[in-house]
Scaffold this motif. Sequence first.
Motif, PDB file in Angstrom:
ATOM      1  N   SER A 144       0.807  -1.227   0.000  1.00  0.00           N
ATOM      2  CA  SER A 144       0.000   0.000   0.000  1.00  0.00           C
ATOM      3  C   SER A 144       0.835   1.270   0.000  1.00  0.00           C
ATOM      4  CB  SER A 144      -0.947   0.006   1.207  1.00  0.00           C
ATOM      5  OG  SER A 144      -0.214   0.001   2.424  1.00  0.00           O
ATOM      6  N   GLY A 145       2.160   1.147   0.128  1.00  0.00           N
ATOM      7  CA  GLY A 145       3.016   2.329   0.004  1.00  0.00           C
ATOM      8  C   GLY A 145       3.529   2.891   1.311  1.00  0.00           C
ATOM      9  N   THR A 146       3.735   2.061   2.324  1.00  0.00           N
ATOM     10  CA  THR A 146       4.223   2.571   3.609  1.00  0.00           C
ATOM     11  C   THR A 146       5.629   3.164   3.489  1.00  0.00           C
ATOM     12  OG1 THR A 146       4.946   0.317   4.157  1.00  0.00           O
ATOM     13  CG2 THR A 146       2.798   1.012   4.991  1.00  0.00           C
ATOM     14  N   THR A 147       6.469   2.560   2.653  1.00  0.00           N
ATOM     15  CA  THR A 147       7.822   3.097   2.478  1.00  0.00           C
ATOM     16  C   THR A 147       7.784   4.454   1.793  1.00  0.00           C
ATOM     17  OG1 THR A 147       8.731   0.852   2.332  1.00  0.00           O
ATOM     18  CG2 THR A 147      10.099   2.640   1.506  1.00  0.00           C
ATOM     19  N   LEU A 148       6.908   4.615   0.798  1.00  0.00           N
ATOM     20  CA  LEU A 148       6.773   5.908   0.122  1.00  0.00           C
ATOM     21  C   LEU A 148       6.297   6.988   1.090  1.00  0.00           C
ATOM     22  CD1 LEU A 148       5.155   4.926  -3.305  1.00  0.00           C
ATOM     23  CD2 LEU A 148       7.525   5.564  -2.854  1.00  0.00           C
ATOM     24  N   ILE A 149       5.408   6.616   2.007  1.00  0.00           N
ATOM     25  CA  ILE A 149       4.925   7.578   3.000  1.00  0.00           C
ATOM     26  C   ILE A 149       6.075   8.026   3.892  1.00  0.00           C
ATOM     27  CG2 ILE A 149       3.441   7.834   5.028  1.00  0.00           C
ATOM     28  CD1 ILE A 149       1.437   5.993   3.646  1.00  0.00           C
ATOM     29  N   ALA A 150       6.900   7.078   4.319  1.00  0.00           N
ATOM     30  CA  ALA A 150       8.044   7.419   5.174  1.00  0.00           C
ATOM     31  C   ALA A 150       9.019   8.332   4.439  1.00  0.00           C
ATOM     32  CB  ALA A 150       8.742   6.140   5.634  1.00  0.00           C
ATOM     33  N   GLU A 151       9.294   8.030   3.169  1.00  0.00           N
ATOM     34  CA  GLU A 151      10.199   8.876   2.390  1.00  0.00           C
ATOM     35  C   GLU A 151       9.615  10.274   2.203  1.00  0.00           C
ATOM     36  OE1 GLU A 151      10.690   6.681  -1.170  1.00  0.00           O
ATOM     37  OE2 GLU A 151      12.163   5.279  -0.339  1.00  0.00           O
ATOM     38  N   GLY A 152       8.307  10.342   1.912  1.00  0.00           N
ATOM     39  CA  GLY A 152       7.665  11.641   1.745  1.00  0.00           C
ATOM     40  C   GLY A 152       7.677  12.452   3.022  1.00  0.00           C
ATOM     41  N   LEU A 153       7.466  11.794   4.157  1.00  0.00           N
ATOM     42  CA  LEU A 153       7.515  12.474   5.449  1.00  0.00           C
ATOM     43  C   LEU A 153       8.890  13.087   5.679  1.00  0.00           C
ATOM     44  CD1 LEU A 153       6.277  13.097   8.253  1.00  0.00           C
ATOM     45  CD2 LEU A 153       7.048  10.836   8.982  1.00  0.00           C
ATOM     46  N   HIS A 154       9.929  12.350   5.352  1.00  0.00           N
ATOM     47  CA  HIS A 154      11.292  12.878   5.515  1.00  0.00           C
ATOM     48  C   HIS A 154      11.525  14.080   4.603  1.00  0.00           C
ATOM     49  CE1 HIS A 154      15.664  12.955   5.970  1.00  0.00           C
ATOM     50  NE2 HIS A 154      15.744  12.960   4.656  1.00  0.00           N
ATOM     51  N   ARG A 155      11.087  13.999   3.341  1.00  0.00           N
ATOM     52  CA  ARG A 155      11.314  15.101   2.395  1.00  0.00           C
ATOM     53  C   ARG A 155      10.559  16.364   2.787  1.00  0.00           C
ATOM     54  NH1 ARG A 155      10.873  10.967  -1.654  1.00  0.00           N
ATOM     55  NH2 ARG A 155       8.698  11.571  -1.993  1.00  0.00           N
ATOM     56  N   CYS A 156       9.438  16.210   3.500  1.00  0.00           N
ATOM     57  CA  CYS A 156       8.637  17.371   3.897  1.00  0.00           C
ATOM     58  C   CYS A 156       9.099  17.979   5.218  1.00  0.00           C
ATOM     59  CB  CYS A 156       7.165  16.975   4.019  1.00  0.00           C
ATOM     60  SG  CYS A 156       6.401  16.508   2.459  1.00  0.00           S
ATOM     61  N   SER A 157       9.993  17.324   5.923  1.00  0.00           N
ATOM     62  CA  SER A 157      10.410  17.791   7.240  1.00  0.00           C
ATOM     63  C   SER A 157      11.639  18.684   7.130  1.00  0.00           C
ATOM     64  CB  SER A 157      10.713  16.595   8.151  1.00  0.00           C
ATOM     65  OG  SER A 157      11.911  15.948   7.746  1.00  0.00           O
ATOM     66  N   ARG A 158      12.021  19.263   8.264  1.00  0.00           N
ATOM     67  CA  ARG A 158      13.219  20.112   8.292  1.00  0.00           C
ATOM     68  C   ARG A 158      14.493  19.288   8.140  1.00  0.00           C
ATOM     69  NH1 ARG A 158      15.679  19.613  13.181  1.00  0.00           N
ATOM     70  NH2 ARG A 158      14.466  18.730  14.902  1.00  0.00           N
ATOM     71  N   ARG A 159      14.371  17.963   8.165  1.00  0.00           N
ATOM     72  CA  ARG A 159      15.529  17.078   8.003  1.00  0.00           C
ATOM     73  C   ARG A 159      15.741  16.667   6.551  1.00  0.00           C
ATOM     74  NH1 ARG A 159      17.032  14.771  12.958  1.00  0.00           N
ATOM     75  NH2 ARG A 159      15.631  15.283  14.690  1.00  0.00           N
ATOM     76  N   ALA A 160      15.034  17.300   5.626  1.00  0.00           N
ATOM     77  CA  ALA A 160      15.023  16.851   4.233  1.00  0.00           C
ATOM     78  C   ALA A 160      16.410  16.838   3.600  1.00  0.00           C
ATOM     79  CB  ALA A 160      14.078  17.730   3.416  1.00  0.00           C
ATOM     80  N   GLU A 161      17.290  17.753   4.017  1.00  0.00           N
ATOM     81  CA  GLU A 161      18.622  17.825   3.421  1.00  0.00           C
ATOM     82  C   GLU A 161      19.593  16.817   4.029  1.00  0.00           C
ATOM     83  OE1 GLU A 161      19.154  19.721   0.826  1.00  0.00           O
ATOM     84  OE2 GLU A 161      17.077  20.406   0.940  1.00  0.00           O
TER      85      GLU A 161
END
Length: 502
Positions: free
Chosen positions: A217-234
């Motif tokens: 269902s895309g749990t890994t994609l959700i985790a990656e998206g959460l990281h990219r949207c956070s202040r830790r994205a870089e």
Amino acid sequence: MNEYASGTHHEPQILRFPSGPSPTGHSTAPESLAPPPTAPAEPAPAQSVLVFSPRPGARQLLADDVRKRGMNVCETDSPDAMLFHLSRQEFQICIIDDADNVSRIQEVHAAIRSHSRAAQVLCIVSEDSRWGRETVPTFECDVIERPFSATRFGAALLSAINKSDLIRENENLKRQLLNRNLMDLVGSTPAMQALRESIRIAADDDRTVLVRGEAGSGTTLIAEGLHRCSRRAEKPFLRIDCSLHSVETLEHQLFGDESPEGFPGYLKMADGGSILLDNVETVALPFQKRLALLLEKRATSILNGTTESPNIRFIAATHCDLNRLAMEGRFRDDLLQHLSGITLQSPPLRVRQNDIPLLVEHFIGEISLKEGRPPRSVATEALQLLENHPWPGNVRELQNVIERACTIEVGGAIGAESIRPWLQNDSAEEGNVEGVGMTLREMERKLIESTFARCNGNRERTAQILKIGLRTLSGKLREYGYPPRGRPGSNLKIHTAERKAA
């Protein structure tokens, strides 16, 4: 506009140049040419303002002045009525008159803040009020002390509108950036919109996140998206599939070697970033205790504002019900509590089937980009077949079906005949499931031969679909009695005809 409280009208002092010679002997501009006082610019129309005052006269004066400035006004005279209107309508500005005497002011202010992040608060207080000097700093609001002039009120109103517009614009930019960061989460159904909003909220937080969802269902994609949207994205995003590692290898991968020359471990490599613990339910109980201690140390460090624990955000993903596993004694309660700081739920594909056309278009676009050819179209019958399928394997199953169909259909539209063979048959009874009673070797042969048949004897396509090498496929076919490639009978149809004739 008259002063709204004490009856004393205080106009701002306007300095004008006197006519006649100046003390230096130079003439100055006549009074008629002196620059007039600068009036505040009129705010944009259609702004909604909530005016609260327990005094009818003051409330009417405030509301009339706001209406003259082209804004919509809602008047209220009690905290309960104010809370009611806040629950029903969105306001850009909330004016609270006599704020130093309003009961339940904390509750009203909390309701405004939860109602809208962009809503601005104007509090009107007495000139000698201690509330205005001591309590207001704990509020997000502007304060006007009595007595005040129409100019002062207009300037405060304009400032509040500008702040509200700026916050709204910033929120829109964040939402656009969020959508770009979550492009892999394809879909426009309410379930996906709610998921994106949950990710946006979780991205501003730094607590541990648990992503739950069915397989595929895309749990890994959700985790990656959460990281990219956070202040830790870089910073780094590292994934550990817990199902592939023993306790020893998990410990080594996280903590690394003790020697400086050895493997540093993910805790050092992901400093400032995020670590995804995928399939966290498979972690053995002995290592669950160490994980719980690590997360407890991090939670305490965040609470105390210290830097004792690694500067890492942990994200865990699971396809299982961890609460049930905890009740059965197969998952530690303390680890579950630390993982469940924030929970995100990945919706299965069967509850958002209206997203299937978008997903199909997305997958075909990716395949076309990889192959360097124009995107294929999908026949209406094929699309209906996809939309009516229950998709037990969720988005991953849909992606595999599209990839296989594109492999078969080299050119032209993808038809239903290219889709139907790859859909799982869920109507079979449990005692009649295909493969039951077969050995692993027999199942492998059946899979290879059926795929070879669907590809009309094309070995390249068969190998691509099965994700095995061409030499491996040729070896398997030779083992099953097929002639070597290029010889008579190497094509499936010829070989089948020869076997039938024999």
